[in-house]
Design an enzyme around this catalytic site. Structure first.
Site, mmCIF file in Angstrom:
data_model
loop_
_atom_site.group_PDB
_atom_site.id
_atom_site.type_symbol
_atom_site.label_atom_id
_atom_site.label_comp_id
_atom_site.label_asym_id
_atom_site.label_seq_id
_atom_site.Cartn_x
_atom_site.Cartn_y
_atom_site.Cartn_z
ATOM 1 C CB CYS A 80 62.702 23.551 27.534
ATOM 2 S SG CYS A 80 60.978 23.520 27.023
ATOM 3 C CG HIS A 134 66.142 20.789 26.185
ATOM 4 N ND1 HIS A 134 64.809 21.104 26.057
ATOM 5 C CD2 HIS A 134 66.650 20.807 24.943
ATOM 6 C CE1 HIS A 134 64.533 21.318 24.782
ATOM 7 N NE2 HIS A 134 65.634 21.145 24.079
#
Ligand SMILES: *[C@@H]1O[C@H](CO)[C@@H](O)[C@H](O)[C@H]1NC(C)=O
Ligand SMILES: *[C@@H]1O[C@H](CO)[C@@H](O)[C@H](O)[C@H]1NC(C)=O
Ligand SMILES: *[C@@H]1O[C@H](CO)[C@@H](O)[C@H](O)[C@H]1NC(C)=O
Ligand SMILES: *[C@@H]1O[C@H](CO)[C@@H](O)[C@H](O)[C@H]1NC(C)=O
Ligand SMILES: *[C@@H]1O[C@H](CO)[C@@H](O)[C@H](O)[C@H]1NC(C)=O
Ligand SMILES: *[C@@H]1O[C@H](CO)[C@@H](O)[C@H](O)[C@H]1NC(C)=O
Length: 583
Positions: A80, A134
C-alpha cells in the site's frame, strides 16, 4: 509524442478534451473539469468488466462501459504505502525511498508536489476521503494535509476498528477473523463500516459542491475493501454460492522459484481463523476449503465495494457533474487468491503487480455508453438475477491467454480497452493533461530537489487513439513496465511480507515486457539506497507465451541464456529506456 503533449497542454486542451468538435460553448472553457479519483485497496482486476463472469460488479462495469480500460496496467510496488506514495508523487520507489508501511516521503526523499497538491495549487478544492495516502506515520499523521488537501482528510469513525477484534463469532464474542461476513451492522463496533461512512461523506461532499459549481474539485475516494480482514455485510455472500467457487487454476508452488521471491503471507496468518488452521510455515498451503472461503469472501467484499462506488457515481450524476468530471479508477496493487499457493500481495508476480485501471472522460470515452442516465445506481442483487453467471471454471480451464481476461463476451460489459502498457506513475501526468493543466516534465536522473516532475507518461495519446479522437496507428508506446519488492533476507521470515526500511537487505527488480516477466534479486543497502547490481542473488524468468500464469521460472534453463542476458540488459537500462521517445 512531444508534439502531442505540447498540442494538448493548457486551456486549449480543455476545449479539445471536453467539448470535442463542439467548441462553441466558450463559457465552459473558463471552468476546468472536476476530477473524481477512485482507488480501491487490494483490488485486482477480478471484475465483470475484466471478463470475470463470476463477478457481480455492475457499477464498476457501468463505469468501464463509458471509459477506456487498460488491460495491462501495473503498480511500482505491490504494497500500500510504497504504491500510493509512488502514484501520488508520480515517482518510482527508488526515488521516493518508500518501500515500507511506516516512512513518510517528505521525511526521507524530497518535498515533492503530489497529484492532489498540483490540482490544489491550480485552484481546485481537494478532498481526501478514506484511504488515499497510507494513514499514520506514512503520511505524517495528517494524510499529507495541508500540502495535498484543502480540508483535513476524512476518516470514518469505525476505521479505528478495522484491524482489531471486530468480527462477531459464533460464541457471541468479537474476534479477528480474515473471513468476516457481518449479518447485522448492529453487531459491529460503531454500528457501521468504514466504506459506508466514507461513501456517506463523499455523497454529501458532492451534494455540497453542487451549490458552489464555480470552483472545480478534486475528490479522492479510497475504499478499504477488499483488503483483508474481509469484513462486509453478509448479504453479499448470496451472490457467490459456494457451489460456484473454484480454486485458483494454478494453486501450485511455482517450479524453481527462489525462496527470496516467496511471500509467506504472514499478515494473513495473524487472523484467528487462519492461525487455527496451523498452516505450515513458511510455504503453506492453506486447506482447500479455506481457500474457497477466501475466494468467496474476496468476491463478496468486492461486490460490497462496488455498491458503495455506485452510490458515489450516482451522487455525482445527481449533483449535475457527470458531464464535466474526469474519473480515474484503479487498485493500489493486485492480490493472490491462492495462485502459486500464495495469498495477499507482497511479491513481484503479475497477479500482485497488475491492477484494474480506467479513465472516464466525458464526451470522449462514452461512445459505447448504454442509454439512460450516465451513472444510475445498479443494485447487485437485481443485476445478478437478470444476468445469471457461470462458475469460475470458465476462467480456470487453462485456455485463456491472459490472466483475468477470459471474457464471456457480455456486450453489456462493453467499453473501450487497450493493451498498451500503463503504470500507476502515469496517473498524475494523465489527469493533469485531461484537466488541461501543464503536464509536469519528465524527472531528471537526480530528482530529489525537483518538486514537480514525473517518472510516468501521460496516457492521453493512447486514450485518444483508442477512442479514435486522434487515431495514430503508428503510435509507439512503452515497451516494458517496472516494479520492485524488498526483502529482509533470502529465506522467508516473519517480516518478509513488509520489512521495515532498516531491515531491508535485498531488492527484487522486475520488468514485464510483451512476452516475458524478468526479475533480479540483489543485495540492497538502505544507508545509501543503492542496489549491488554486480551480485545477482537470484533470477526469475517467465515466458508468457507458454506460461501466462507465471508457474515456471525458466531463468536457469541453459537454452534461455541469451534471452536472460538480453532481458538483464533491458532491466538495468530501466524505465527511461523503455520509452520510445527521447527523454
Ligand atoms: C515544501 O514545499 C512547499 C511548497 O510546495 C513549501 O511551502 C514548503 O516550505 C516546503 N517545505 C520544505 C521543508 O522545504
Ligand atoms: C520525520 O523525521 C523526524 C526526525 O528525523 C522524526 O522525528 C519524525 O517522527 C518523522 N516523522 C515521520 C512522520 O516519520
Ligand atoms: C439488526 O439488528 C437490530 C437490533 O437487534 C434489529 O432491529 C434489525 O432489524 C436487524 N436488522 C436486520 C437487517 O436484520
Ligand atoms: C456539507 O455542507 C454542510 C453545510 O454547510 C456542512 O455542515 C457539511 O460539513 C458539509 N459536508 C461535506 C462532506 O462537505
Ligand atoms: C492505436 O490504434 C490502432 C488501431 O486504431 C492500434 O492498432 C494500435 O495498436 C494503437 N496503438 C496504441 C499504442 O494504443
Ligand atoms: C514469527 O511468528 C511466529 C508466530 O506466527 C512466532 O511464533 C515466532 O516467534 C516469530 N518469529 C520471530 C523471529 O519473530
Amino acid at each position: 509524442m512531444e508534439s502531442m503533449k505540447m498540442f494538448a497542454v493548457g486551456l486549449f486542451s480543455l476545449i479539445f478534451v471536453l467539448l470535442g468538435h463542439d467548441a462553441t460553448s466558450a463559457s465552459s472553457a473558463s471552468r476546468r473539469p472536476n476530477v473524481l479519483f477512485l482507488v480501491v485497496d487490494d483490488l485486482r482486476p477480478r471484475l465483470g468488466c475484466y471478463g470475470q463472469s463470476v463477478m457481480v460488479t455492475p457499477n464498476i462495469d457501468r463505469l468501464a462501459a463509458t471509459s477506456v480500460r487498460f488491460d495491462r496496467a501495473f503498480v511500482q510496488q505491490a504494497l500500500c504505502n510504497p504504491s500510493r506514495t509512488s502514484f501520488l508523487t508520480s515517482r518510482r520507489p527508488d526515488s521516493t525511498r518508500i518501500f515500507d508501511l511506516w516512512t513518510y516521503f517528505r521525511n526521507i526523499s524530497g518535498n515533492f508536489t503530489t497529484l492532489p497538491q498540483y490540482f490544489k495549487d491550480n485552484g481546485y478544492v481537494t478532498q481526501s476521503v478514506g484511504k488515499i495516502f497510507h494513514p499514520g506515520s506514512a503520511s505524517g499523521f495528517t494524510d499529507d494535509y495541508p500540502h495535498s488537501w484543502t480540508y483535513p482528510a476524512f476518516h470514518g469513525s469505525t476505521e479505528k476498528h478495522m484491524l482489531g477484534q471486530v468480527c462477531p463469532g459464533a460464541d457471541g464474542q468479537l474476534h479477528k477473523y480474515a473471513v468476516c461476513p457481518v449479518a447485522n451492522l448492529t453487531q459491529v463496533p460503531g454500528g457501521s463500516l468504514p466504506d459506508i461512512q466514507s461513501t456517506d461523506f463523499a455523497v454529501q461532499f458532492l451534494h455540497n459542491r453542487s451549490r458552489q459549481p464555480d470552483q472545480p474539485f478534486f475528490l479522492a475516494v479510497g475504499f478499504h475493501k477488499p483488503h483483508q480482514p474481509l469484513r462486509y455485510p453478509a448479504k453479499y455472500l448470496d451472490l457467490y454460492p459456494m457451489s460456484k467457487i473454484r480454486l485458483a487454476p494454478n494453486n501450485v508452488f511455482p517450479q524453481w522459484l527462489p525462496s527470496v521471491a516467496w511471500n509467506p503471507y504472514f499478515s494473513l496468518r495473524q487472523n484467528e481463523d487462519v492461525a487455527a488452521l496451523h498452516v505450515p510455515w513458511p510455504f503453506g498451503p492453506l486447506p482447500e476449503d479455506f481457500q474457497l472461503k477466501m475466494r468467496q469472501s474476496y468476491s463478496a467484499a468486492t461486490s460490497y465495494t462496488d455498491a458503495q462506488l455506485g452510490r458515489v457515481l450516482e451522487a455525482l450524476d445527481q449533483a449535475g457533474f457527470a458531464d464535466n468530471t474526469v474519473i480515474s479508477f484503479h487498485g493500489d496493487h493486485g492480490w493472490s487468491l491462492g495462485e502459486h499457493e500464495e495469498w495477499c500481495k507482497f511479491s513481484n508476480f503479475d497477479i500482485t503487480t497488475r491492477i484494474p485501471f480506467m479513465f472516464h472522460v466525458p464526451g470522449v470515452t462514452s461512445q459505447k455508453a448504454p442509454p439512460g442516465k450516465t451513472f444510475p445506481f445498479i443494485d447487485a442483487f437485481t443485476y445478478a438475477k437478470d444476468h445469471p453467471t457461470t462458475t469460475e471454471e470458465d476462467c480456470a480451464n487453462g485456455k485463456r491467454q491472459k490472466p483475468e481476461t477470459c471474457s464471456r463476451g457480455n456486450p453489456e460489459v462493453g467499453g473501450l480497452s487497450t493493451d498498451a502498457f500503463a503504470e500507476a506513475v502515469d496517473l498524475f501526468p494523465t489527469l493533469a493533461e485531461l484537466a488541461g493543466l501543464v503536464v509536469p516534465p519528465t524527472c531528471p536522473e537526480n530528482d530529489a530537489d525537483i518538486p514537480l516532475c514525473t517518472q510516468g507518461s501521460s496516457l492521453v495519446p493512447v486514450i485518444h487513439n483508442v477512442t479514435k479522437k486522434s487515431p495514430s496507428p503508428t503510435l509507439e508506446w512503452k515497451k516494458a513496465v517496472f516494479s520492485q519488492y524488498p526483502r529482509p533476507a533470502y529465506y522467508p521470515q516473519n517480516t518478509s511480507d513488509s520489512p521495515r526500511l532498516d531491515a531491508i537487505t535485498i531488492m527484487g527488480y522486475t520488468m514485464r515486457t510483451d512476452f516475458h516477466r524478468y526479475t533480479e534479486w540483489l543485495p540492497y543497502d538502505t544507508a545509501t539506497f543503492t542496489a549491488d547490481w554486480d551480485t545477482v542473488l537470484a533470477r526469475e524468468l517467465y515466458v508468457h507465451a507458454d506460461d501466462p500464469l507465471e508457474n515456471w521460472n525458466m531463468a536457469d534453463v541453459t537454452s534461455h541464456g541469451p534471452l536472460v542476458t538480453q532481458l538483464s540488459t533491458q532491466l538495468r537500462a530501466g524505465w527511461r529506456n523503455a520509452l520510445p521517445w527521447t527523454q
